[in-house]
Design a protein around this motif. Structure first.
Motif, PDB file in Angstrom:
ATOM      1  N   SER A  65       0.831  -1.198   0.000  1.00 56.43           N
ATOM      2  CA  SER A  65       0.000   0.000   0.000  1.00 56.43           C
ATOM      3  C   SER A  65       0.866   1.249   0.000  1.00 56.43           C
ATOM      4  O   SER A  65       0.500   2.262  -0.576  1.00 56.43           O
ATOM      5  N   GLN A  66       2.044   1.198   0.613  1.00 57.68           N
ATOM      6  CA  GLN A  66       2.951   2.345   0.564  1.00 57.68           C
ATOM      7  C   GLN A  66       3.453   2.540  -0.855  1.00 57.68           C
ATOM      8  O   GLN A  66       3.624   3.663  -1.309  1.00 57.68           O
ATOM      9  N   GLY A  67       3.694   1.459  -1.559  1.00 54.72           N
ATOM     10  CA  GLY A  67       4.107   1.562  -2.959  1.00 54.72           C
ATOM     11  C   GLY A  67       3.007   2.211  -3.781  1.00 54.72           C
ATOM     12  O   GLY A  67       3.272   3.047  -4.650  1.00 54.72           O
ATOM     13  N   ASN A  68       1.758   1.852  -3.507  1.00 52.32           N
ATOM     14  CA  ASN A  68       0.629   2.467  -4.198  1.00 52.32           C
ATOM     15  C   ASN A  68       0.537   3.942  -3.850  1.00 52.32           C
ATOM     16  O   ASN A  68       0.196   4.754  -4.704  1.00 52.32           O
ATOM     17  N   SER A  70       3.025   5.958  -3.103  1.00 53.98           N
ATOM     18  CA  SER A  70       4.065   6.703  -3.810  1.00 53.98           C
ATOM     19  C   SER A  70       3.675   6.895  -5.268  1.00 53.98           C
ATOM     20  O   SER A  70       3.916   7.953  -5.848  1.00 53.98           O
ATOM     21  N   VAL A  71       3.028   5.909  -5.882  1.00 51.82           N
ATOM     22  CA  VAL A  71       2.562   6.051  -7.260  1.00 51.82           C
ATOM     23  C   VAL A  71       1.495   7.137  -7.329  1.00 51.82           C
ATOM     24  O   VAL A  71       1.509   7.989  -8.229  1.00 51.82           O
ATOM     25  N   LYS A  72       0.578   7.154  -6.364  1.00 55.63           N
ATOM     26  CA  LYS A  72      -0.472   8.173  -6.336  1.00 55.63           C
ATOM     27  C   LYS A  72       0.125   9.565  -6.166  1.00 55.63           C
ATOM     28  O   LYS A  72      -0.306  10.517  -6.813  1.00 55.63           O
ATOM     29  N   GLU A  74       3.120  10.553  -7.024  1.00 60.52           N
ATOM     30  CA  GLU A  74       3.778  10.918  -8.283  1.00 60.52           C
ATOM     31  C   GLU A  74       2.758  11.358  -9.326  1.00 60.52           C
ATOM     32  O   GLU A  74       2.986  12.324 -10.059  1.00 60.52           O
ATOM     33  N   GLU A  75       1.633  10.658  -9.404  1.00 60.40           N
ATOM     34  CA  GLU A  75       0.585  11.034 -10.355  1.00 60.40           C
ATOM     35  C   GLU A  75       0.020  12.415 -10.024  1.00 60.40           C
ATOM     36  O   GLU A  75      -0.192  13.235 -10.925  1.00 60.40           O
ATOM     37  N   GLN A  76      -0.233  12.667  -8.727  1.00 60.74           N
ATOM     38  CA  GLN A  76      -0.754  13.972  -8.325  1.00 60.74           C
ATOM     39  C   GLN A  76       0.246  15.079  -8.629  1.00 60.74           C
ATOM     40  O   GLN A  76      -0.129  16.158  -9.086  1.00 60.74           O
ATOM     41  N   THR A  77       1.529  14.804  -8.376  1.00 62.34           N
ATOM     42  CA  THR A  77       2.562  15.791  -8.658  1.00 62.34           C
ATOM     43  C   THR A  77       2.618  16.099 -10.150  1.00 62.34           C
ATOM     44  O   THR A  77       2.699  17.272 -10.549  1.00 62.34           O
TER      45      THR A  77
END
Length: 115
Positions: A65-68, A70-72, A74-77
């Motif tokens: 879930s932490q990996g998810n 970080s992906v979220k 990055e997407e928001q950024t």
């Protein structure tokens, strides 16, 4: 006297048998203790393995879930960067025109101390 020596011999033999039985009982007790210790160690190892597997499962679910996350992030950024870039492109010309108007709008006046 022979009956006394026979009695002593019987007592010595009885003592020897008792001593042998005592030693045999100590050996059995030692074996049982060793067996119990081995069984306890096996049980401890099995429990430890079970707890480690459970820990790894929980850790992987949390780390997953932490990996998810970080992906979220990055997407928001990336989305924010894209929004700011588009806003910059839209307002760039308007802002430049306003700045140039302010710079070129010169109103010559005499300084207050000059009079």
């Amino acid at each position: 006297m022979t009956s006394q020596s026979q009695g002593i011999q019987q007592l010595l033999q009885a003592e020897k048998r008792a001593k042998d039985k005592l030693e045999e009982a100590k050996k059995r007790k030692g074996k049982r203790l060793k067996q119990a210790k081995d069984e306890a160690m096996a049980e401890i190892d099995q429990y430890k393995l079970q707890r480690e597997n459970e820990f790894r499962r929980i850790q992987s679910s949390i780390m997953g879930s932490q990996g998810n996350l970080s992906v979220k992030v990055e997407e928001q950024t990336a989305a924010k960067i894209q929004a700011l870039s588009s806003s910059y492109r839209q307002n760039k010309e308007k802002l430049m025109a306003e700045l140039l108007d302010l710079i070129f709008d010169i109103k010559p006046e005499l300084h207050a101390n000059y009079r």
